[in-house]
Design an enzyme around this catalytic site. Structure first.
Site, PDB file in Angstrom:
ATOM      1  CG  HIS A 110       4.843  27.590 -93.848  1.00  0.00           C
ATOM      2  ND1 HIS A 110       3.918  26.582 -94.044  1.00  0.00           N
ATOM      3  CD2 HIS A 110       5.438  27.337 -92.657  1.00  0.00           C
ATOM      4  CE1 HIS A 110       3.969  25.748 -93.015  1.00  0.00           C
ATOM      5  NE2 HIS A 110       4.880  26.184 -92.154  1.00  0.00           N
TER       6      HIS A 110
ATOM      7  CD  GLU B 250      11.725  -0.011 -82.863  1.00  0.00           C
ATOM      8  OE1 GLU B 250      12.188  -1.165 -82.735  1.00  0.00           O
ATOM      9  OE2 GLU B 250      11.835   0.653 -83.934  1.00  0.00           O
TER      10      GLU B 250
ATOM     11  CG  ASP C 146      22.951  -9.243 -78.416  1.00  0.00           C
ATOM     12  OD1 ASP C 146      23.409 -10.172 -79.109  1.00  0.00           O
ATOM     13  OD2 ASP C 146      21.817  -9.273 -77.920  1.00  0.00           O
TER      14      ASP C 146
END
Length: 611
Positions: A254, A356, A413
């Site tokens: 590779h 996201e 929060d």
């Protein structure tokens, strides 16, 4: 016109030979990863891809994205076969100044986006396909060549899920299942049924084929084109290094040119000079959205408005003026206030859910077609998609990120929701713009200005309401700032939520005879360097204050502006230096020592310190 199977076999061999040649000329590259997919690309360009290579900007063109960007030798060999480049340029691969970089970028048309960070091409392809169906309203198809190693990336499965939910029948993923990764066999190896079951579970049609049988590939592509109501994945069993005994299906080969390229080329039957006239797309004109006109929102001095609310109101109004503006959100639209856009322009709003990476990737895909995306979520959650933002800059992409609910000022929060690194991270992106308005008036003007700003733009919005201090007729611009309180004993440079705290501190200092200048640095990148230097020159000492970590934010932007000039000043940076907990915004600002008390104390100490 498409050729017969024998021509396609020969074309596949040519693509292998040229992948070997270009990698040998470079002394590096990924020829074996290219050789496995050569037959898949040969059949695609000879009869299925509809792309005018002489006019890459033709809006009706199909799109070909190499998600496995390391197979760039194959991509460039395809460009040679379709006469988009010549053999001389092919052999400049990876050379300084060449358009043929190690992984494809838009420097070489018609490349839509940079790839090479695996797991990105398919999510971006989803965005391009969404643009085709819902925005351009043109029948072009998006073809994405994927590697089997990148099927371990979570972003691939965000893409599979969203495309299946959308029913994007103009999207075809071609999975090159060559079994071998960089260091070992992939998770599933050649278990095509395993891939098929997974992909079909996300609402796709999956077709397993022998990736070296050009007739089977032809049938699979034809079936993909005929499928309605769902995207299609071609799951192709291939061999890495196909056709050359020394590297075929061998580990450890590779990312290396072949040891004996001349022998390998001879084994493949030698060089060829086949060319393909790729099918032309049917002419088409992109859809144009009506723009009834109107005005951007304006706010009265003293109004209490959250900048996130002003963001939503402004993008909704902006879309009445500009037909290119679209909005995407990560299923927090009632917090970011992109819901204002959704209600006004449902045909240009895209719900991307709590994914996201796909959220940002879709924005990247849509801007490929010239749309202007405004992409919103909580600022903290954009960090999940940071690699997509980084790669978007390499793609020369243009779109706007809006991050709301940033810093300790969000309150109860807690720290998992408090972006404290976002300014630093986006400032580090090449060519980026970073803004944090302190009031609604600034927000409206800056949001509108970003529609014409090149590159990646980030606007940080606030959860809490703040008073409007900027007059409707005041000049607000990218790269600007404003003086919120006059003084010349000490300068306080603030941004966003800390602007009000800075003004309160300046008022307290004035009661004690200290005249503090408060500079509202709503543009952090580019920062108003002249205003910063003027503050240093006039005041001699500066306090910077930000609801952000001390590294890479406003304070560092100020220091960089000073370092680039001749002015000197004693600078104290106030920032969030400990991991916060839950509490009221007031308690957390105080605990982080970025409230009016801390600012006034720091400024007072600077004034008392002998020069």
């Amino acid at each position: 016109m498409a050729h017969d199977a024998d021509f396609r076999r020969e074309l596949g061999q040519q693509l292998r030979v040229d992948s070997i040649r270009t990698s040998a000329a470079a002394g590096s590259g990924h020829p074996t990863s290219s050789m496995s997919a050569a037959d898949l690309m040969a059949v695609l360009i000879d009869g299925h891809l509809r792309l005018d290579y002489t006019n890459p900007d033709n809006p009706a063109n199909d799109h070909l994205i190499f998600s496995k960007g390391h197979a760039s030798p194959l991509y460039y060999s395809v460009l040679k076969a379709v006469s988009a480049i010549d053999d001389e340029e092919l052999l400049t691969f990876r050379k300084l100044g060449s358009r043929l970089e190690g992984h494809p970028t838009p420097r070489i048309p018609p490349t839509d986006v940079a790839t090479g960070s695996l797991g990105q091409g398919l999510p971006i392809g989803v965005g391009v396909a969404m643009a085709g169906r819902s925005l351009d309203k043109l029948p072009y198809r998006v073809w994405v060549l994927c590697g089997d190693s990148e099927m371990a990336e979570g972003s691939m499965w965000e893409a599979f899920q969203h495309a299946g939910w959308e029913g994007l029948d103009n999207l075809t993923a071609i999975i090159d299942v060559n079994r071998l990764g960089q260091t070992r066999e992939t998770m599933l190896g050649w278990d095509l049924d395993g891939y098929v079951r997974r992909i079909e579970a996300f609402g796709w049609k999956a077709i397993a084929v022998d990736g070296h049988d050009v007739e089977a590939i032809e049938a699979a592509y034809a079936e993909a084109e005929a499928t309605k109501g769902q995207p299609v994945a071609i799951v192709a069993k291939t061999m890495k290094g196909r056709g050359v005994k020394a590297v075929e299906n061998e580990l450890g080969k590779h990312g290396k040119p072949l040891d004996d390229p001349e022998g390998a080329i001879a084994e493949l039957g030698g060089e060829r000079s086949l060319s393909v006239d790729v099918a032309q797309p049917e002419p088409g004109t992109p859809h144009v959205f009506e723009t009834p006109g109107g005005e951007l929102p304006s706010y009265a001095l003293g109004d209490e408005v959250a900048t996130r609310k002003a963001y939503g109101e402004t993008i909704a109004a902006l879309a009445n003026l500009r037909g290119d503006v679209v909005a995407l959100d990560g299923e927090v639209s009632n917090s970011t206030h992109s819901e204002d856009f959704r209600e006004a322009h449902p045909d240009r709003y895209f719900e991307m859910f709590i994914a996201e990476q796909q959220l940002v990737a879709a924005g990247v895909g849509m801007q490929v077609r010239g749309w202007t995306p405004y992409v919103s979520t909580f600022a903290a959650f954009l960090s999940r998609a940071y690699d997509f933002v980084r790669m978007a800059a390499i793609s020369r992409a243009k779109f706007v990120l809006s991050g709301s609910h940033a810093g300790v000022s969000i309150g109860e929060d807690g720290p998992s929701q408090m972006a404290l690194e976002d300014i630093a991270s986006i400032r580090a992106i090449h060519g980026s713009t970073v803004l944090q308005p302190s009031d609604a008036q600034q927000t409206a003007k800056l949001v509108a200005a970003l529609a014409d700003q090149d590159g990646i733009s980030f606007i940080r919005t606030l959860r809490a309401k703040t008073p409007v201090r900027t007059a409707p007729d005041e000049d607000v611009r990218i790269g600007g700032s404003r003086i919120a309180h006059e003084g010349d004993d000490v300068a306080i440079i603030a941004t966003g939520i800390t602007l009000d705290e800075a003004v309160k501190a300046a008022e307290r200092l004035a009661d004690g005879g200290v005249k503090a200048r408060v500079l509202d640095a709503y543009s952090i990148k580019p920062i108003d360097a002249e205003a910063v230097r003027a503050a240093a020159r006039d005041c001699g000492a500066i306090v910077t204050v930000e609801d952000h970590a001390p590294e890479g934010g406003l304070g560092d932007a100020v220091l960089e502006a000073l370092a680039a000039g001749d002015e000197q000043a004693h600078v104290v940076k106030l920032a969030v230096r400990e991991i916060p907990g839950s509490g009221t915004p007031e308690e957390l600002l105080h605990g982080a020592k970025i409230d009016a008390d801390a600012i006034a104390d720091a400024a007072q100490k600077l004034v008392a310190t002998p020069a």
